[in-house]
Design a protein around this motif. Structure first.
Motif, PDB file in Angstrom:
ATOM      1  N   GLU A 139       0.825  -1.209   0.000  1.00  0.00           N
ATOM      2  CA  GLU A 139       0.000   0.000   0.000  1.00  0.00           C
ATOM      3  C   GLU A 139       0.859   1.258   0.000  1.00  0.00           C
ATOM      4  N   ARG A 140       1.952   1.238   0.744  1.00  0.00           N
ATOM      5  CA  ARG A 140       2.842   2.399   0.769  1.00  0.00           C
ATOM      6  C   ARG A 140       3.470   2.629  -0.611  1.00  0.00           C
ATOM      7  N   ALA A 141       3.931   1.557  -1.242  1.00  0.00           N
ATOM      8  CA  ALA A 141       4.538   1.702  -2.565  1.00  0.00           C
ATOM      9  C   ALA A 141       3.531   2.253  -3.570  1.00  0.00           C
ATOM     10  N   HIS A 142       2.292   1.773  -3.491  1.00  0.00           N
ATOM     11  CA  HIS A 142       1.265   2.241  -4.411  1.00  0.00           C
ATOM     12  C   HIS A 142       0.947   3.713  -4.170  1.00  0.00           C
ATOM     13  N   TYR A 143       0.856   4.103  -2.910  1.00  0.00           N
ATOM     14  CA  TYR A 143       0.550   5.500  -2.619  1.00  0.00           C
ATOM     15  C   TYR A 143       1.695   6.423  -3.067  1.00  0.00           C
ATOM     16  N   CYS A 144       2.934   6.063  -2.737  1.00  0.00           N
ATOM     17  CA  CYS A 144       4.067   6.924  -3.071  1.00  0.00           C
ATOM     18  C   CYS A 144       4.187   7.107  -4.587  1.00  0.00           C
ATOM     19  N   LEU A 145       4.026   6.029  -5.333  1.00  0.00           N
ATOM     20  CA  LEU A 145       4.131   6.153  -6.787  1.00  0.00           C
ATOM     21  C   LEU A 145       2.954   6.942  -7.351  1.00  0.00           C
ATOM     22  N   THR A 146       1.765   6.750  -6.805  1.00  0.00           N
ATOM     23  CA  THR A 146       0.606   7.521  -7.258  1.00  0.00           C
ATOM     24  C   THR A 146       0.790   9.010  -6.987  1.00  0.00           C
ATOM     25  N   ALA A 147       1.301   9.343  -5.800  1.00  0.00           N
ATOM     26  CA  ALA A 147       1.516  10.751  -5.466  1.00  0.00           C
ATOM     27  C   ALA A 147       2.538  11.382  -6.400  1.00  0.00           C
ATOM     28  N   ALA A 148       3.622  10.657  -6.706  1.00  0.00           N
ATOM     29  CA  ALA A 148       4.636  11.206  -7.605  1.00  0.00           C
ATOM     30  C   ALA A 148       4.074  11.422  -9.003  1.00  0.00           C
ATOM     31  N   ILE A 149       3.313  10.471  -9.499  1.00  0.00           N
ATOM     32  CA  ILE A 149       2.733  10.608 -10.837  1.00  0.00           C
ATOM     33  C   ILE A 149       1.758  11.781 -10.873  1.00  0.00           C
ATOM     34  N   TYR A 150       0.945  11.902  -9.822  1.00  0.00           N
ATOM     35  CA  TYR A 150      -0.063  12.972  -9.824  1.00  0.00           C
ATOM     36  C   TYR A 150       0.584  14.341  -9.754  1.00  0.00           C
ATOM     37  N   TYR A 151       1.460  14.559  -8.781  1.00  0.00           N
ATOM     38  CA  TYR A 151       2.018  15.901  -8.585  1.00  0.00           C
ATOM     39  C   TYR A 151       3.053  16.261  -9.645  1.00  0.00           C
ATOM     40  N   GLU A 152       3.562  15.290 -10.391  1.00  0.00           N
ATOM     41  CA  GLU A 152       4.527  15.583 -11.449  1.00  0.00           C
ATOM     42  C   GLU A 152       3.878  15.665 -12.823  1.00  0.00           C
ATOM     43  N   ALA A 153       2.774  14.938 -13.058  1.00  0.00           N
ATOM     44  CA  ALA A 153       2.213  14.885 -14.413  1.00  0.00           C
ATOM     45  C   ALA A 153       0.705  14.761 -14.393  1.00  0.00           C
ATOM     46  N   ALA A 154       0.027  15.445 -13.476  1.00  0.00           N
ATOM     47  CA  ALA A 154      -1.435  15.337 -13.399  1.00  0.00           C
ATOM     48  C   ALA A 154      -2.105  15.925 -14.621  1.00  0.00           C
ATOM     49  N   SER A 155      -1.534  16.945 -15.225  1.00  0.00           N
ATOM     50  CA  SER A 155      -2.155  17.613 -16.371  1.00  0.00           C
ATOM     51  C   SER A 155      -1.732  17.017 -17.705  1.00  0.00           C
ATOM     52  N   GLU A 156      -0.988  15.923 -17.704  1.00  0.00           N
ATOM     53  CA  GLU A 156      -0.502  15.328 -18.949  1.00  0.00           C
ATOM     54  C   GLU A 156      -1.358  14.134 -19.335  1.00  0.00           C
ATOM     55  N   SER A 157      -1.033  13.576 -20.504  1.00  0.00           N
ATOM     56  CA  SER A 157      -1.746  12.404 -21.001  1.00  0.00           C
ATOM     57  C   SER A 157      -1.300  11.164 -20.230  1.00  0.00           C
ATOM     58  N   ASP A 158      -1.903  10.026 -20.580  1.00  0.00           N
ATOM     59  CA  ASP A 158      -1.525   8.776 -19.927  1.00  0.00           C
ATOM     60  C   ASP A 158      -0.064   8.438 -20.198  1.00  0.00           C
ATOM     61  N   ASP A 159       0.414   8.718 -21.412  1.00  0.00           N
ATOM     62  CA  ASP A 159       1.819   8.446 -21.716  1.00  0.00           C
ATOM     63  C   ASP A 159       2.743   9.320 -20.880  1.00  0.00           C
ATOM     64  N   GLY A 160       2.351  10.573 -20.655  1.00  0.00           N
ATOM     65  CA  GLY A 160       3.164  11.426 -19.792  1.00  0.00           C
ATOM     66  C   GLY A 160       3.262  10.881 -18.383  1.00  0.00           C
ATOM     67  N   MET A 161       2.155  10.340 -17.856  1.00  0.00           N
ATOM     68  CA  MET A 161       2.181   9.728 -16.534  1.00  0.00           C
ATOM     69  C   MET A 161       3.017   8.452 -16.532  1.00  0.00           C
ATOM     70  N   ARG A 162       2.898   7.664 -17.594  1.00  0.00           N
ATOM     71  CA  ARG A 162       3.678   6.421 -17.653  1.00  0.00           C
ATOM     72  C   ARG A 162       5.173   6.705 -17.708  1.00  0.00           C
ATOM     73  N   GLY A 163       5.555   7.796 -18.375  1.00  0.00           N
ATOM     74  CA  GLY A 163       6.969   8.140 -18.424  1.00  0.00           C
ATOM     75  C   GLY A 163       7.525   8.452 -17.048  1.00  0.00           C
ATOM     76  N   VAL A 164       6.778   9.209 -16.237  1.00  0.00           N
ATOM     77  CA  VAL A 164       7.209   9.511 -14.876  1.00  0.00           C
ATOM     78  C   VAL A 164       7.269   8.238 -14.045  1.00  0.00           C
TER      79      VAL A 164
END
Length: 374
Positions: A139-164
């Motif tokens: 659960e911690r790993a899932h939350y940390c990775l989700t937070a990084a993807i959101y705060y780094e690439a929330a306004s981008e496409s799915d590919d932008g999130m996958r890159g992060v």
């Protein structure tokens, strides 16, 4: 009286004989030529292209002939107008519809643009499934990775999130970074201006996340932790936005531009697939940020310690989470009220040995140390 003229040959030590020419003589080169001729003849005779002389014996060869140069039946079958006419000549002919090449699916033609992109990006990461030792670690790993993807690439496409997400996964597998997802995401966030990801120490986590984008980031994080590879960024371990170009960008190899980010990987051996072999222990630390968000906001307003001035108080309590439930949340983490920045919390540690709980107090025998004896 004149002395007699005596003509005698000079001694050898006074008039040495002339020296011979330097290098091998004629005998040596003659031997080399003879050996070469013999070797060539032996090779030609062994290859069968030339027959041996008749004085060495008769030369004969036998080739079995089990076919006729002209077969009227075979010829009639090959010149038949259709299959029914050929079947009348030879009823044992197979049905051509049983071997129909029209059903075979040929490989699609290679896309030149895809080939150029693959050559530019470099090798892709190997699939790897991150399994935590406990449900809390997962659960911690899932939350940390989700937070990084959101705060780094929330306004981008799915590919932008996958890159992060792929960049963070590559860091976890690389020996130059922490071996856990939360350790990579919140690395350096205990000091102002030293964090690896800016959202972890610039007060960005005080913003209430959008539920739709948080759900999307959660799905991307779950797929990345499950072994899905985003090959468009290759083995990237660094990225930055297109609005800036940091100094460290020149020391790395650019892999691709996806969305608003430019991705880079290490040069040399550190950027090859063999370097990404660090094992995942499955232990995840408490998610950050390790610098309280309230103190981050104070630093941004000029009311706190200057960035990089020194170590700051660590966040001993649980990090506040957004008011959304797509990513699994550790049981110790309580969602905060949307829009309200979390306050810094402090808790007194409790140890099994009661003497350790007195940390910060002066023991009695050392209370008067440094005083003059009377």
């Amino acid at each position: 009286m004149k002395p007699e003229l005596s003509l005698t040959a000079r001694s050898t030590w006074r008039d040495p004989p002339p020296e011979g020419p330097a290098g091998p003589g004629r005998a040596f080169w003659a031997a080399i030529g003879a050996v070469s001729v013999v070797a060539c003849l032996a090779f030609l005779l062994s290859s069968g292209q030339f027959r041996a002389p008749t004085f060495l014996g008769l030369y004969s060869v036998s080739v079995p002939l089990d076919f006729r140069p002209y077969d009227p039946e075979r010829w009639a079958i090959m010149t038949a107008e259709d299959y029914e006419a050929a079947l009348k000549i030879d009823p044992t002919l197979p049905d051509p519809r049983s071997i129909d090449f029209a059903d075979a699916t040929a490989l699609p033609p290679a896309d030149p643009a895809a080939l150029r992109e693959e050559a530019f990006v470099g090798p892709a990461a190997k699939p790897y499934v991150f399994r935590g030792l406990t449900a809390l670690d997962r659960e911690r790993a899932h939350y940390c990775l989700t937070a990084a993807i959101y705060y780094e690439a929330a306004s981008e496409s799915d590919d932008g999130m996958r890159g992060v997400a792929q960049t963070i996964i590559n860091r976890v597998r690389h020996p130059s970074f922490p071996g856990s997802v939360c350790g990579v995401v919140f690395q350096g966030s205990q000091r102002a201006g030293v964090c690896q990801f800016t959202f972890a120490c610039d007060g960005a986590m005080a913003r209430a996340p959008s539920r739709a984008n948080w759900l999307r980031a959660s799905r991307v994080a779950a797929a990345a932790l499950g072994g899905q590879v985003f090959a468009k960024v290759g083995l990237a371990t660094h990225y930055h936005t297109q609005a800036i170009w940091p100094r460290w960008g020149k020391s790395l190899v650019m892999t691709n531009i996806v969305g608003a980010h430019i991705f880079h990987r290490w040069r040399g051996r550190w950027g090859m697939p063999d370097a990404f072999r660090a094992p995942y222990a499955g232990r995840e630390p408490v998610p950050g940020p390790y610098l309280p968000v309230a103190q981050q906001l104070a630093i941004l307003k000029g009311q706190g310690i200057a960035p990089g001035a020194g170590p700051l108080p660590a966040l001993t309590g649980a990090a506040s989470l957004p008011d959304a439930a797509p990513a699994p949340l550790p049981g110790a983490l309580v969602p905060a009220t949307p829009g309200v920045p979390p306050a810094a919390t402090s808790a007194t540690p409790a140890y099994a040995d009661p003497r350790l709980n007195q940390s910060g107090q002066i023991r009695e025998e050392f209370a008067k140390s440094g005083e003059w004896k009377r």
